[in-house]
Design a protein around this motif. Structure first.
Motif, mmCIF file in Angstrom:
data_model
loop_
_atom_site.group_PDB
_atom_site.id
_atom_site.type_symbol
_atom_site.label_atom_id
_atom_site.label_comp_id
_atom_site.label_asym_id
_atom_site.label_seq_id
_atom_site.Cartn_x
_atom_site.Cartn_y
_atom_site.Cartn_z
ATOM 1 N N VAL A 66 -40.722 42.657 17.737
ATOM 2 C CA VAL A 66 -40.213 42.145 19.006
ATOM 3 C C VAL A 66 -38.815 41.593 18.780
ATOM 4 O O VAL A 66 -38.596 40.780 17.877
ATOM 5 N N THR A 67 -37.863 42.051 19.574
ATOM 6 C CA THR A 67 -36.511 41.494 19.568
ATOM 7 C C THR A 67 -36.345 40.658 20.825
ATOM 8 O O THR A 67 -36.423 41.181 21.943
ATOM 9 N N MET A 68 -36.150 39.354 20.641
ATOM 10 C CA MET A 68 -36.087 38.450 21.781
ATOM 11 C C MET A 68 -34.652 38.209 22.224
ATOM 12 O O MET A 68 -33.726 38.259 21.422
ATOM 13 N N PRO A 69 -34.455 37.925 23.511
ATOM 14 C CA PRO A 69 -33.100 37.708 24.038
ATOM 15 C C PRO A 69 -32.546 36.340 23.661
ATOM 16 O O PRO A 69 -33.293 35.364 23.495
ATOM 17 N N ALA A 70 -31.221 36.274 23.564
ATOM 18 C CA ALA A 70 -30.565 35.030 23.170
ATOM 19 C C ALA A 70 -30.764 33.914 24.183
ATOM 20 O O ALA A 70 -30.773 32.732 23.827
ATOM 21 N N ARG A 71 -30.924 34.248 25.469
ATOM 22 C CA ARG A 71 -31.032 33.221 26.504
ATOM 23 C C ARG A 71 -32.451 32.720 26.713
ATOM 24 O O ARG A 71 -32.687 31.845 27.546
ATOM 25 N N LEU A 72 -33.395 33.265 25.995
ATOM 26 C CA LEU A 72 -34.786 32.867 26.180
ATOM 27 C C LEU A 72 -34.956 31.375 25.918
ATOM 28 O O LEU A 72 -34.500 30.845 24.900
ATOM 29 N N ASP A 73 -35.611 30.677 26.860
ATOM 30 C CA ASP A 73 -35.836 29.248 26.664
ATOM 31 C C ASP A 73 -37.284 28.832 26.869
ATOM 32 O O ASP A 73 -37.631 27.662 26.706
#
Length: 280
Positions: A66-73
Motif C-alpha cells: 500500500v502506498t499512502m498519500p502525503a496528505r492522509l491524516d
C-alpha cells in the motif's frame, strides 16, 4: 472515474476476484469496509486523499503493498486488520496517531465474521459461534461441500458409520471425488475431532482435482515439521505456501501442530483463505 470524491462503505466488499483498482485523484475518502474481504493485491492511493475508513481493507488476504498519500491524516480502526500478506506499508508524516488495532485484533474475530457473512459457516445456536469448539470430520466435509454449491452425489457413501442425515450427501460427494478415504476400512468417523493435518489434506485433495497451479513452501522453518505424517507432507507444504495455515503459537514457538485438533475459529480462517483461491 474523475469527479468521484468518496468510495462508499462496503463498496467493493467481498469481491474476491477483484485484484486491481485504479482510483481517481479526485477521491478524498475511502469508506468503512470499502474493500473488506476483496482480492485486491496492491493499491496506490491518491495524493489528495485524507481519510481511510474503519476496516477499509480488513481481510484483504492478498494485499501485499500500500502506498499512502502525503496528505492522509486519518486512518480508521482495524483498517488493515488481517491483511496477512501485507509486506510494505508507508505511513505519511501527516499522520500523528495510529488507531487502535490498525493491523490486528483478536485474531479470530475477523475470520469468523467473514466466514459467517459468506455462508461458509453457521453458528452453533442463535447468537453463538463457539470458536474454541473442536471441528469434526463431518463438519469439515460438509462446509467444503457447501462452498461447492451442495452438489449431489451419484450414490451413497461406502461407510457404515454415517448416522446423521445432515452430512450424508456431503460425505458421499467427497468420497466419490477421492477427497476423503476414511480412517479405516468402511469407517469415516464423522464425529471424530479433525486434526490440522487431516483438515488441510482434505482441502489439498480437492485443490489437486482442479488442476490449479500449486504454491508450495518448505516446512523447515517450523520446529515440529518432522511430526507431519508422510501422507500429509504435500498438503502441509501447499497450505503453508498458500498461507492457508501460518502455524500455532505454543510455548512461544510457532508450530505446525499437525496432530492438534482444529477449532471452529481456526476453521473460519482456513476456509476463508481457501475460498479466496476461487476454485469453485
Amino acid at each position: 472515474e474523475p469527479g468521484v470524491t468518496k468510495i462508499g462503505n462496503r463498496a467493493f466488499a467481498y469481491l474476491t476476484n477483484l485484484q486491481r483498482v485504479t482510483i481517481s485523484e479526485s477521491v478524498r475518502e475511502i469508506g468503512d469496509f470499502a474493500f473488506g474481504g476483496s482480492g485486491v493485491t496492491s493499491l496506490v492511493l491518491p495524493q489528495q486523499m485524507n481519510r481511510i475508513g474503519e476496516s477499509a481493507f480488513q481481510m484483504c488476504l492478498n494485499l501485499d503493498m500500500v502506498t499512502m498519500p502525503a496528505r492522509l491524516d486519518s486512518i480508521g480502526r482495524f483498517a488493515f486488520n488481517h491483511a496477512e500478506g501485507l509486506k510494505s506499508i508507508v505511513i505519511p508524516e501527516g499522520v500523528t496517531e495510529l488507531p487502535e488495532n490498525m493491523l490486528d485484533l483478536d485474531w479470530s474475530t475477523g475470520y469468523i465474521t467473514g466466514a459467517v457473512a459468506r455462508g461458509l459457516m453457521n453458528g452453533t445456536d442463535a447468537g453463538t459461534f463457539e470458536p474454541n469448539l473442536p471441528l469434526t470430520r463431518a463438519m469439515v466435509v460438509t462446509i467444503l461441500w457447501r462452498i461447492c454449491g451442495q452438489p449431489m452425489a451419484n450414490g451413497s457413501a461406502q461407510f457404515s458409520d454415517l448416522t446423521q442425515d445432515w452430512y450424508r450427501t456431503a460425505v458421499a460427494w467427497a468420497q466419490e471425488h477421492n477427497i476423503v478415504n476414511g480412517v479405516d476400512v468402511g469407517l469415516f468417523a464423522p464425529d471424530l475431532p479433525i486434526t490440522r493435518q487431516d483438515f488441510v489434506t482434505i482441502l489439498y485433495r480437492f485443490f489437486s482435482g482442479k488442476g490449479a497451479e500449486m504454491q508450495m513452501a518448505s516446512l523447515n522453518a517450523f520446529p515440529d515439521h518432522s511430526a507431519v505424517a508422510d501422507y500429509a507432507q504435500a498438503a502441509m507444504q501447499w497450505a503453508v505456501g498458500e498461507r492457508i495455515i501460518s502455524g500455532n503459537v505454543i510455548d512461544d514457538q510457532t508450530l505446525l501442530d499437525p496432530i492438534g485438533t482444529a477449532t471452529r475459529a481456526q476453521a473460519a480462517k482456513i476456509f476463508l483463505t481457501f475460498n479466496a483461491l476461487n476454485l469453485v
